[in-house]
Motif scaffolding. Structure first.
Motif, mmCIF file in Angstrom:
data_model
loop_
_atom_site.group_PDB
_atom_site.id
_atom_site.type_symbol
_atom_site.label_atom_id
_atom_site.label_comp_id
_atom_site.label_asym_id
_atom_site.label_seq_id
_atom_site.Cartn_x
_atom_site.Cartn_y
_atom_site.Cartn_z
ATOM 1 N N MET A 150 0.834 -1.175 0.000
ATOM 2 C CA MET A 150 0.000 0.000 0.000
ATOM 3 C C MET A 150 0.883 1.243 0.000
ATOM 4 N N GLU A 151 0.552 2.188 -0.848
ATOM 5 C CA GLU A 151 1.366 3.394 -0.977
ATOM 6 C C GLU A 151 1.082 4.349 0.175
ATOM 7 N N GLN A 152 2.160 4.889 0.737
ATOM 8 C CA GLN A 152 2.029 5.809 1.850
ATOM 9 C C GLN A 152 2.098 7.234 1.321
ATOM 10 N N ARG A 153 1.125 8.060 1.707
ATOM 11 C CA ARG A 153 1.085 9.455 1.255
ATOM 12 C C ARG A 153 1.636 10.356 2.344
ATOM 13 N N ASN A 154 2.443 11.310 1.943
ATOM 14 C CA ASN A 154 3.036 12.238 2.897
ATOM 15 C C ASN A 154 2.123 13.433 3.098
ATOM 16 N N SER A 155 2.279 14.068 4.224
ATOM 17 C CA SER A 155 1.530 15.277 4.530
ATOM 18 C C SER A 155 2.077 16.436 3.690
ATOM 19 N N LEU A 156 1.309 17.495 3.627
ATOM 20 C CA LEU A 156 1.753 18.669 2.881
ATOM 21 C C LEU A 156 2.885 19.374 3.612
ATOM 22 N N LYS A 157 3.789 19.963 2.840
ATOM 23 C CA LYS A 157 4.849 20.776 3.425
ATOM 24 C C LYS A 157 4.260 22.107 3.864
ATOM 25 N N LEU A 158 5.016 22.855 4.648
ATOM 26 C CA LEU A 158 4.540 24.135 5.160
ATOM 27 C C LEU A 158 4.177 25.090 4.023
ATOM 28 N N SER A 159 5.000 25.160 2.996
ATOM 29 C CA SER A 159 4.720 26.072 1.882
ATOM 30 C C SER A 159 3.426 25.681 1.161
ATOM 31 N N GLN A 160 3.156 24.391 1.057
ATOM 32 C CA GLN A 160 1.922 23.937 0.436
ATOM 33 C C GLN A 160 0.717 24.266 1.311
ATOM 34 N N LYS A 161 0.883 24.119 2.625
ATOM 35 C CA LYS A 161 -0.200 24.454 3.544
ATOM 36 C C LYS A 161 -0.537 25.941 3.477
ATOM 37 N N ILE A 162 0.484 26.779 3.362
ATOM 38 C CA ILE A 162 0.267 28.226 3.255
ATOM 39 C C ILE A 162 -0.499 28.548 1.981
ATOM 40 N N ILE A 163 -0.163 27.895 0.884
ATOM 41 C CA ILE A 163 -0.875 28.122 -0.376
ATOM 42 C C ILE A 163 -2.343 27.723 -0.240
ATOM 43 N N VAL A 164 -2.610 26.603 0.407
ATOM 44 C CA VAL A 164 -3.994 26.154 0.600
ATOM 45 C C VAL A 164 -4.761 27.153 1.467
ATOM 46 N N ILE A 165 -4.148 27.641 2.522
ATOM 47 C CA ILE A 165 -4.803 28.618 3.398
ATOM 48 C C ILE A 165 -5.093 29.909 2.648
ATOM 49 N N LEU A 166 -4.113 30.395 1.885
ATOM 50 C CA LEU A 166 -4.325 31.621 1.107
ATOM 51 C C LEU A 166 -5.404 31.438 0.045
ATOM 52 N N ALA A 167 -5.431 30.284 -0.595
ATOM 53 C CA ALA A 167 -6.467 30.014 -1.593
ATOM 54 C C ALA A 167 -7.846 29.987 -0.941
ATOM 55 N N ASP A 168 -7.944 29.394 0.245
ATOM 56 C CA ASP A 168 -9.223 29.380 0.963
ATOM 57 C C ASP A 168 -9.691 30.799 1.290
ATOM 58 N N ILE A 169 -8.773 31.623 1.762
ATOM 59 C CA ILE A 169 -9.117 33.006 2.095
ATOM 60 C C ILE A 169 -9.552 33.760 0.848
ATOM 61 N N LEU A 170 -8.843 33.560 -0.257
ATOM 62 C CA LEU A 170 -9.214 34.221 -1.506
ATOM 63 C C LEU A 170 -10.595 33.782 -1.989
ATOM 64 N N VAL A 171 -10.887 32.503 -1.910
ATOM 65 C CA VAL A 171 -12.198 32.017 -2.351
ATOM 66 C C VAL A 171 -13.301 32.596 -1.467
ATOM 67 N N LEU A 172 -13.068 32.693 -0.162
ATOM 68 C CA LEU A 172 -14.058 33.311 0.723
ATOM 69 C C LEU A 172 -14.275 34.783 0.376
ATOM 70 N N ALA A 173 -13.206 35.493 0.081
ATOM 71 C CA ALA A 173 -13.335 36.893 -0.325
ATOM 72 C C ALA A 173 -14.080 37.009 -1.656
ATOM 73 N N GLU A 174 -13.826 36.079 -2.565
ATOM 74 C CA GLU A 174 -14.519 36.088 -3.852
ATOM 75 C C GLU A 174 -16.008 35.800 -3.676
ATOM 76 N N ILE A 175 -16.350 34.919 -2.743
ATOM 77 C CA ILE A 175 -17.764 34.651 -2.452
ATOM 78 C C ILE A 175 -18.435 35.913 -1.908
ATOM 79 N N CYS A 176 -17.759 36.595 -0.989
ATOM 80 C CA CYS A 176 -18.321 37.829 -0.430
ATOM 81 C C CYS A 176 -18.532 38.877 -1.509
ATOM 82 N N TYR A 177 -17.554 39.034 -2.382
ATOM 83 C CA TYR A 177 -17.676 40.004 -3.472
ATOM 84 C C TYR A 177 -18.837 39.636 -4.399
ATOM 85 N N ALA A 178 -18.907 38.360 -4.779
ATOM 86 C CA ALA A 178 -19.968 37.926 -5.691
ATOM 87 C C ALA A 178 -21.342 38.093 -5.054
ATOM 88 N N MET A 179 -21.465 37.831 -3.773
ATOM 89 C CA MET A 179 -22.755 38.018 -3.101
ATOM 90 C C MET A 179 -23.139 39.491 -3.033
#
Length: 77
Positions: free
Chosen positions: A1-30
Motif C-alpha cells: 500500500m502506498e504511503q502518502r506524505n503530509s503537505l509541506k509548510l509552503s503547500q499548507k500556506i498556499i492552501v490557506i491563502l487560496a481558501d481566504i481568496l475564495v471566501l473573499a470572492e464569495i463575499c464580493y460575488a454576493m
C-alpha cells in the motif's frame, strides 16, 4: 500500500491563502448579486466563477509544483 506524505509548510500556506481568496470572492460575488435580487443566481455565477476558477487552478498547480520529487530509484522501492 502506498504511503502518502503530509503537505509541506509552503503547500499548507498556499492552501490557506487560496481558501481566504475564495471566501473573499464569495463575499464580493454576493455583494454584486445582492444589488439585483431578481436575478441573484446568474449574477452570482457571473461574478464568482471567473474569479474562483483561476484561484483554485492556480492553487492546485502551485501545490503540485512544490511537492517533493522522488528519484526514480526511490519510486521503485
Amino acid at each position: 500500500m502506498e504511503q502518502r506524505n503530509s503537505l509541506k509548510l509552503s503547500q499548507k500556506i498556499i492552501v490557506i491563502l487560496a481558501d481566504i481568496l475564495v471566501l473573499a470572492e464569495i463575499c464580493y460575488a454576493m455583494s454584486v448579486a445582492a444589488q439585483n435580487p431578481g436575478e441573484l443566481t446568474p449574477v452570482f455565477m457571473k461574478a464568482f466563477l471567473p474569479l474562483a476558477l483561476p484561484t483554485i487552478a492556480g492553487a492546485i498547480i502551485l501545490v503540485r509544483a512544490l511537492r517533493d520529487r522522488k528519484q526514480p530509484s526511490q519510486a521503485r522501492s
